[in-house]
Design a protein around this motif. Sequence first.
Motif, PDB file in Angstrom:
ATOM      1  N   LEU A  26      -0.150  -3.004   7.916  1.00 43.94           N
ATOM      2  CA  LEU A  26      -1.127  -2.123   7.275  1.00 43.94           C
ATOM      3  C   LEU A  26      -1.249  -2.436   5.788  1.00 43.94           C
ATOM      4  CD1 LEU A  26      -0.465   1.293   9.027  1.00 43.94           C
ATOM      5  CD2 LEU A  26      -2.578  -0.030   9.086  1.00 43.94           C
ATOM      6  N   GLU A  44      -5.874   6.854  13.523  1.00 41.18           N
ATOM      7  CA  GLU A  44      -4.537   6.515  14.027  1.00 41.18           C
ATOM      8  C   GLU A  44      -4.631   5.932  15.431  1.00 41.18           C
ATOM      9  OE1 GLU A  44      -1.854   9.774  13.909  1.00 41.18           O
ATOM     10  OE2 GLU A  44      -1.849   9.927  11.715  1.00 41.18           O
ATOM     11  N   ARG A  59       1.934   6.627  12.396  1.00 43.12           N
ATOM     12  CA  ARG A  59       1.997   7.810  11.540  1.00 43.12           C
ATOM     13  C   ARG A  59       3.106   7.673  10.504  1.00 43.12           C
ATOM     14  NH1 ARG A  59       2.344  11.203  15.391  1.00 43.12           N
ATOM     15  NH2 ARG A  59       0.084  11.227  15.721  1.00 43.12           N
ATOM     16  N   LEU A  62       1.986   5.249   7.824  1.00 46.02           N
ATOM     17  CA  LEU A  62       0.988   5.866   6.950  1.00 46.02           C
ATOM     18  C   LEU A  62       1.647   6.853   5.982  1.00 46.02           C
ATOM     19  CD1 LEU A  62      -1.926   6.501   9.491  1.00 46.02           C
ATOM     20  CD2 LEU A  62      -1.868   4.785   7.663  1.00 46.02           C
ATOM     21  N   GLU A  63       2.700   7.534   6.424  1.00 39.86           N
ATOM     22  CA  GLU A  63       3.407   8.453   5.535  1.00 39.86           C
ATOM     23  C   GLU A  63       4.031   7.699   4.363  1.00 39.86           C
ATOM     24  OE1 GLU A  63       6.199  10.515   7.970  1.00 39.86           O
ATOM     25  OE2 GLU A  63       4.736  11.942   8.748  1.00 39.86           O
ATOM     26  N   LEU A  65       2.980   4.739   3.173  1.00 35.96           N
ATOM     27  CA  LEU A  65       1.880   4.273   2.325  1.00 35.96           C
ATOM     28  C   LEU A  65       1.342   5.401   1.451  1.00 35.96           C
ATOM     29  CD1 LEU A  65      -0.017   2.007   4.874  1.00 35.96           C
ATOM     30  CD2 LEU A  65       1.335   1.255   2.917  1.00 35.96           C
ATOM     31  N   GLU A  66       1.294   6.601   2.006  1.00 37.95           N
ATOM     32  CA  GLU A  66       0.830   7.743   1.230  1.00 37.95           C
ATOM     33  C   GLU A  66       1.810   8.058   0.108  1.00 37.95           C
ATOM     34  OE1 GLU A  66      -1.169  12.058   2.176  1.00 37.95           O
ATOM     35  OE2 GLU A  66       0.592  11.466   3.354  1.00 37.95           O
ATOM     36  N   ILE A  71      -2.598   5.085  -0.033  1.00 37.61           N
ATOM     37  CA  ILE A  71      -3.637   5.746   0.758  1.00 37.61           C
ATOM     38  C   ILE A  71      -3.638   7.233   0.457  1.00 37.61           C
ATOM     39  CG2 ILE A  71      -3.505   4.051   2.650  1.00 37.61           C
ATOM     40  CD1 ILE A  71      -1.954   6.235   4.243  1.00 37.61           C
ATOM     41  N   ARG A  73      -4.604  10.797   2.660  1.00 37.99           N
ATOM     42  CA  ARG A  73      -5.001  11.365   3.945  1.00 37.99           C
ATOM     43  C   ARG A  73      -5.587  12.756   3.704  1.00 37.99           C
ATOM     44  NH1 ARG A  73      -0.183  10.536   8.135  1.00 37.99           N
ATOM     45  NH2 ARG A  73       1.075  11.310   6.415  1.00 37.99           N
ATOM     46  N   THR A  79      -8.335   8.937   6.676  1.00 35.56           N
ATOM     47  CA  THR A  79      -7.384   8.285   5.784  1.00 35.56           C
ATOM     48  C   THR A  79      -8.142   7.291   4.917  1.00 35.56           C
ATOM     49  OG1 THR A  79      -5.613   8.514   7.421  1.00 35.56           O
ATOM     50  CG2 THR A  79      -5.270   6.911   5.670  1.00 35.56           C
TER      51      THR A  79
END
Length: 253
Positions: A26, A44, A59, A62-63, A65-66, A71, A73, A79
Amino acid sequence: MTLLPDDDLPFAPTGHATSTFALDRLRGYIQAQGEQSGARLPTERQLSDRMGVGRRAIRRALEVLEAEGRITRRQGAGTFIGPATPVDDDPLAGSTDFLEIMEVRLRLEPQLAALAALRAKPAQIARMYELSDRIAQSLDADEGELWDGALHRQIAQAGGNTLFLSLFDIVNRVRRDEAWQAVRERARGGLPGHALPVAQHRAIIDAIAARDPTGAADQMRTHLFMLQEKLIRLGSAEADHAANIVPGQPAEA
């Protein structure tokens, strides 16, 4: 608003369907899109289907990356790519070993911890404690490894030195290599044995929160020395085991 395509997402080869694989790909995918701030990522489900990785792994990635600020969300909206530091692919993963990685980490990360003790913002320290709790609550090795990397990067980021952070990211990409992670997992002995490193993480963060650069560096060094010693013992044990295998006879399970 730009909706990014999902037809060029990397598909996970057999044996790579983990959160760490998803996180790595990602990051590369976001960079390949030119870090288009505000552009929306596929859902997702789309990411999961195209990459051959479970939605829980997506998920988790992505957490992270956040948490890194790559990113954003938005509930009910999707996202989106946010401010990010470009990460280039690095060929070092296939040309180094765990001893070299630990030698560099032992010289780099204590200094980053010391800088974090001097410069970390309260929100960054709070995030360190949250990540430490995530590690302690991890239900499998994949999740524990993911949050461990996120914590160490948060400490590096809190040091406030862009060049140091770039060096850390190079080392961090190498330690995400599949072979390196397999060695780490064998040394760790599974999640039941993770109480000591969790306590060491807390000690590092406590020193940072106390604005104690010497203590933060010492605690980080202690933590990394423990891992290095485990890896060395593991390497010696595996070498002895290989030397004791009689040709033509199966190895013990």
